[in-house]
Design a protein around this motif. Sequence first.
Motif, PDB file in Angstrom:
ATOM      1  N   ALA A   1     -75.066 -15.470 -26.839  1.00 38.34           N
ATOM      2  CA  ALA A   1     -76.087 -15.570 -27.885  1.00 38.34           C
ATOM      3  C   ALA A   1     -77.489 -15.414 -27.319  1.00 38.34           C
ATOM      4  O   ALA A   1     -78.463 -15.439 -28.070  1.00 38.34           O
ATOM      5  N   THR A   2     -77.591 -15.270 -26.001  1.00 37.69           N
ATOM      6  CA  THR A   2     -78.895 -15.185 -25.337  1.00 37.69           C
ATOM      7  C   THR A   2     -78.941 -13.965 -24.418  1.00 37.69           C
ATOM      8  O   THR A   2     -77.907 -13.387 -24.076  1.00 37.69           O
ATOM      9  N   GLY A   3     -80.150 -13.611 -24.000  1.00 40.56           N
ATOM     10  CA  GLY A   3     -80.307 -12.517 -23.053  1.00 40.56           C
ATOM     11  C   GLY A   3     -79.695 -12.843 -21.701  1.00 40.56           C
ATOM     12  O   GLY A   3     -79.169 -11.960 -21.013  1.00 40.56           O
ATOM     13  N   ARG A   4     -79.746 -14.106 -21.310  1.00 45.59           N
ATOM     14  CA  ARG A   4     -79.147 -14.507 -20.034  1.00 45.59           C
ATOM     15  C   ARG A   4     -77.631 -14.359 -20.083  1.00 45.59           C
ATOM     16  O   ARG A   4     -77.006 -13.932 -19.111  1.00 45.59           O
TER      17      ARG A   4
ATOM     18  N   GLY B   1     -68.471 -19.879 -33.074  1.00 47.19           N
ATOM     19  CA  GLY B   1     -68.158 -19.934 -31.654  1.00 47.19           C
ATOM     20  C   GLY B   1     -68.747 -21.143 -30.952  1.00 47.19           C
ATOM     21  O   GLY B   1     -69.642 -21.822 -31.470  1.00 47.19           O
ATOM     22  N   GLN B   2     -68.256 -21.394 -29.738  1.00 43.62           N
ATOM     23  CA  GLN B   2     -68.759 -22.519 -28.938  1.00 43.62           C
ATOM     24  C   GLN B   2     -70.249 -22.408 -28.660  1.00 43.62           C
ATOM     25  O   GLN B   2     -70.938 -23.414 -28.502  1.00 43.62           O
ATOM     26  N   ILE B   3     -70.757 -21.179 -28.605  1.00 39.09           N
ATOM     27  CA  ILE B   3     -72.166 -20.961 -28.257  1.00 39.09           C
ATOM     28  C   ILE B   3     -73.107 -21.481 -29.340  1.00 39.09           C
ATOM     29  O   ILE B   3     -74.319 -21.559 -29.128  1.00 39.09           O
ATOM     30  N   ALA B   4     -72.561 -21.885 -30.496  1.00 36.30           N
ATOM     31  CA  ALA B   4     -73.408 -22.429 -31.567  1.00 36.30           C
ATOM     32  C   ALA B   4     -74.241 -23.610 -31.081  1.00 36.30           C
ATOM     33  O   ALA B   4     -75.307 -23.891 -31.635  1.00 36.30           O
ATOM     34  N   GLY B   5     -73.766 -24.295 -30.041  1.00 38.10           N
ATOM     35  CA  GLY B   5     -74.543 -25.400 -29.474  1.00 38.10           C
ATOM     36  C   GLY B   5     -75.890 -24.975 -28.914  1.00 38.10           C
ATOM     37  O   GLY B   5     -76.766 -25.811 -28.675  1.00 38.10           O
ATOM     38  N   LEU B   6     -76.081 -23.667 -28.712  1.00 37.20           N
ATOM     39  CA  LEU B   6     -77.365 -23.132 -28.234  1.00 37.20           C
ATOM     40  C   LEU B   6     -78.182 -22.489 -29.352  1.00 37.20           C
ATOM     41  O   LEU B   6     -79.242 -21.932 -29.090  1.00 37.20           O
ATOM     42  N   ILE B   7     -77.682 -22.557 -30.586  1.00 33.89           N
ATOM     43  CA  ILE B   7     -78.391 -21.944 -31.721  1.00 33.89           C
ATOM     44  C   ILE B   7     -79.101 -23.055 -32.488  1.00 33.89           C
ATOM     45  O   ILE B   7     -78.454 -23.942 -33.042  1.00 33.89           O
TER      46      ILE B   7
END
Length: 314
Positions: free
Chosen positions: A173-176, A279-285
Motif C-alpha cells: 500500500a506504500t511506495g516502500r 488485506g492485512q496492510i489495512a493497518g497502514l491505511i
Amino acid sequence: MNKITQLFNIKYPIIQGGMIWNSGYKLAAAVSNAGGLGLIGAGSMYPEVLREHIQKCKKATDKPFGVNIPMLYPNIEEILNIVVDEEVKIVFTSAGNPKTWTSFLKSKGITVVHVVSSSIFALKAQEAGVDAIVAEGFEAGGHNGRDETTTLTLIPMVKEKIQIPVIAAGGIATGRGMLAVMILGADGVQIGSRFAASTESSSHLNFKQKIVGVKEGDTQLTLKELAPVRLIKNKFYEDIQELYKKCPSKEDLVELLGRARAKKGMFEGDLEEGELEIGQIAGLIHEILPAEKIIHEIIADFKAAYQEKSKFEF
C-alpha cells in the motif's frame, strides 16, 4: 524501460485491483488518469451493468484501463463477449484455469494477465499464453490462495520459474512496499486495499471508514473449506468461528454464508452481518483519499525510499 509500463502503455507500474463492490468505473478511470492502470471489477456486476461501467469508463478517461474477470463467473461467456464488443484491450483473469479463455482473448487482440498464488499456477498461466501474471501473497484481502504463502517468499519463487513479467500483490500500500517487491523481482505492483479506501471506490462509506480503523491482527483468513477469504473480524466472522467449534460440514458453512454477504458488507455498509474483505496492510491505511493523491503519495514514497539506498551499504 519498465516491462509493465511498456505492456500497458501507462506511466507508473501500479495496477489497481479489480475488487468486487469497490472497483467501479469511477475508481478505474481515476487510477488510469493518474498514471496507473485502473481495473473494473466484473465479479460483482451483472453483464449489462459491466457494459455500462465500461462505456462510462471510456468517457471518463482516454488512458488504458482493463476489466478483472473471475473465471468462475456463471455468465462468463456473456461477460467475455461484452468485453470484446466494447473493445476492452486489457483483461485480468482469476479464480480458474487460464487455458480456458486465454487463447480466445488473445485472438481478439486483448492483453491477458492471470492472478496466481503459487509458482505452480504461475507456470500454468505462462504455458496458457498470458502476457503477465499477478503473484498474490496471502496478506491480500478477499479470496486467496490455500497455501498461505506470503508475498515476501512468493515473488522470488515465481520469478525464478517464469520468463513473463511478474506483478506483485498482497500487502502493498506504500511506495516502500512497492520498492521492496520490485527488489525481490517484481516488475510492478497490484494494489487493492489502499484503493478500496479511496474517494472513488464504489463501496459504502461505512466500509471505507472501517478500513481506516483496522489495526494489526484485525483480519483473518477463513472459510478455507469453501474458498479462503481474508475478512475483518466482525459479528459475521465471530459467527463463523463459533460454527467451527461444532466441526461443521461444508454444507453448514455454505448455509451460514448464505447469499450476497460481500454485497451486504462492502456495498450496503452492514458492518456486523456483512462480509468485509480487506488485506492485512489495512493497518497502514489511515485516511480516505482520492485515487490520484494515493498514487502520488506512493510514487513519492517509492522515490524517497530509493534515495535512501545508501543506508544499505556496509
